[in-house]
Design a protein around this motif. Structure first.
Motif, PDB file in Angstrom:
ATOM      1  N   ASP A   1      -0.170  27.346   2.919  1.00 58.15           N
ATOM      2  CA  ASP A   1       0.325  26.024   3.290  1.00 58.15           C
ATOM      3  C   ASP A   1      -0.164  25.782   4.723  1.00 58.15           C
ATOM      4  OD1 ASP A   1       1.731  23.699   3.749  1.00 58.15           O
ATOM      5  OD2 ASP A   1       3.716  24.539   3.325  1.00 58.15           O
TER       6      ASP A   1
ATOM      7  N   ASP B   1      -1.892  19.252   4.245  1.00 57.66           N
ATOM      8  CA  ASP B   1      -1.130  18.058   3.910  1.00 57.66           C
ATOM      9  C   ASP B   1      -1.969  16.841   4.230  1.00 57.66           C
ATOM     10  OD1 ASP B   1       1.005  16.193   3.452  1.00 57.66           O
ATOM     11  OD2 ASP B   1       2.405  17.806   3.909  1.00 57.66           O
TER      12      ASP B   1
ATOM     13  N   ASP C   1       2.434  19.879  -0.838  1.00 63.24           N
ATOM     14  CA  ASP C   1       3.420  20.546  -1.694  1.00 63.24           C
ATOM     15  C   ASP C   1       3.066  20.413  -3.173  1.00 63.24           C
ATOM     16  OD1 ASP C   1       4.632  20.916   0.720  1.00 63.24           O
ATOM     17  OD2 ASP C   1       6.472  19.846   0.242  1.00 63.24           O
TER      18      ASP C   1
ATOM     19  N   ILE D   1      -0.139  22.438  -3.951  1.00 61.19           N
ATOM     20  CA  ILE D   1       0.167  23.863  -4.014  1.00 61.19           C
ATOM     21  C   ILE D   1       0.898  24.203  -5.305  1.00 61.19           C
ATOM     22  CG2 ILE D   1       1.611  25.662  -2.968  1.00 61.19           C
ATOM     23  CD1 ILE D   1       0.885  24.383  -0.229  1.00 61.19           C
TER      24      ILE D   1
ATOM     25  N   SER E   1       4.258  30.211   3.127  1.00 61.11           N
ATOM     26  CA  SER E   1       4.918  29.028   3.687  1.00 61.11           C
ATOM     27  C   SER E   1       6.357  29.373   4.056  1.00 61.11           C
ATOM     28  CB  SER E   1       4.914  27.873   2.677  1.00 61.11           C
ATOM     29  OG  SER E   1       5.505  26.708   3.233  1.00 61.11           O
TER      30      SER E   1
END
Length: 266
Positions: free
Chosen positions: A11, A62, A118, A121, A139
């Motif tokens: 992450d 992100d 999110d 992943i 993460s």
């Protein structure tokens, strides 16, 4: 029988922001803090690779790189993530260099302009798990705990712990499969998701231990029910919205196959 694959999923911004926060506290200039963050990122990545021994690896960024939160959650719920602390300007400006740091370690990067990390992943981890292979997510985000199963594990690198079923039970008093409904009741403050007003963590745990799921609560709730259940019934729409928002999507189109992110040590 072919050997099992092991996909290491980092992450990326979760890791980078925490590494940068440590450097930012050291009385360094913004430029020095960024250089130190890059060095620490390379060192940390190499440690993760050595400890995990993955066959495949990817760093997922992100899409909140320009200060905006794109995607279906924001469209569905405009208040999503309102009030969240923005990324430091100097860190945003240095992200290209930090992405290159992953490349130096043999780690590919994934960034979508339309989807949150999110969901990317979760799609990656559950996709490989469905084929009987393993995934390790790096993460501190407890939201990934809803994915826990024999094939998927979550590692909190900074606190040196596994976010596993035992952790979930200790922290929330429920099973990983009940976490989406737990957060549907309590809301998630960091994402500005409200949940059911008047239901806190203790109440949510008690309700889920007794009824098992949000849907079961709504199925049995009547005006004669106890006060906590009445609150859930009165705010069923809010609870279902929160449930939708906190549940990770598993069907994001990725545009590449596993072979493309095979790890080759450098």
């Amino acid at each position: 029988m072919p050997p099992k694959s092991h996909l290491l999923i980092i992450d990326a911004l979760n890791l980078i922001r925490r590494l940068h926060a440590v450097q930012a506290q050291q009385s360094l200039s913004p430029e020095q803090a960024l250089i130190a963050t890059r060095a620490n990122l390379i060192n940390t990545s190499r440690k993760l690779l050595a400890a995990s021994e993955p066959t495949h690896v990817i760093a997922v960024f992100d899409s909140e790189l320009d200060g905006e939160v794109p995607g279906w959650r924001k469209a569905r719920y405009p208040a999503y993530k309102e009030g969240r602390t923005p990324m430091p300007t100097e860190l945003r400006a240095g992200l290209a260099s930090l992405q290159d740091a992953f490349w130096e370690c043999g780690i590919d990067a994934l960034l979508s302009e339309t989807d949150e990390a999110d969901d990317l992943i979760a799609t990656l981890a559950c996709g490989i798990a469905r084929h009987g292979h393993r995934a390790t997510i790096i993460s501190t985000d407890k939201g990934f705990c809803q994915l826990i199963c024999p094939q998927i594990q979550i590692r909190d690198y900074f606190n040196k712990r596994w976010l596993d079923a035992a952790f979930v039970q200790q922290q929330y008093g429920v099973a990983p499969a009940q976490l989406v409904d737990f957060w549907a009741l309590t809301g998630v403050g960091g994402s500005n998701i409200k949940g059911v007003a008047g239901i806190g963590p203790k109440g949510a745990t008690q309700l889920l231990q007794h009824y098992g799921s949000l849907e079961q609560m709504l199925a049995v709730a009547t005006e004669d029910a106890g006060k906590p259940l009445q609150k859930v019934l009165a705010q069923a729409e809010e609870a279902r919205l929160a449930q939708t928002l906190v549940r990770l999507r598993l069907d994001i189109p990725l545009g590449f196959n596993l072979q493309e992110i095979r790890y080759c040590a450098r």
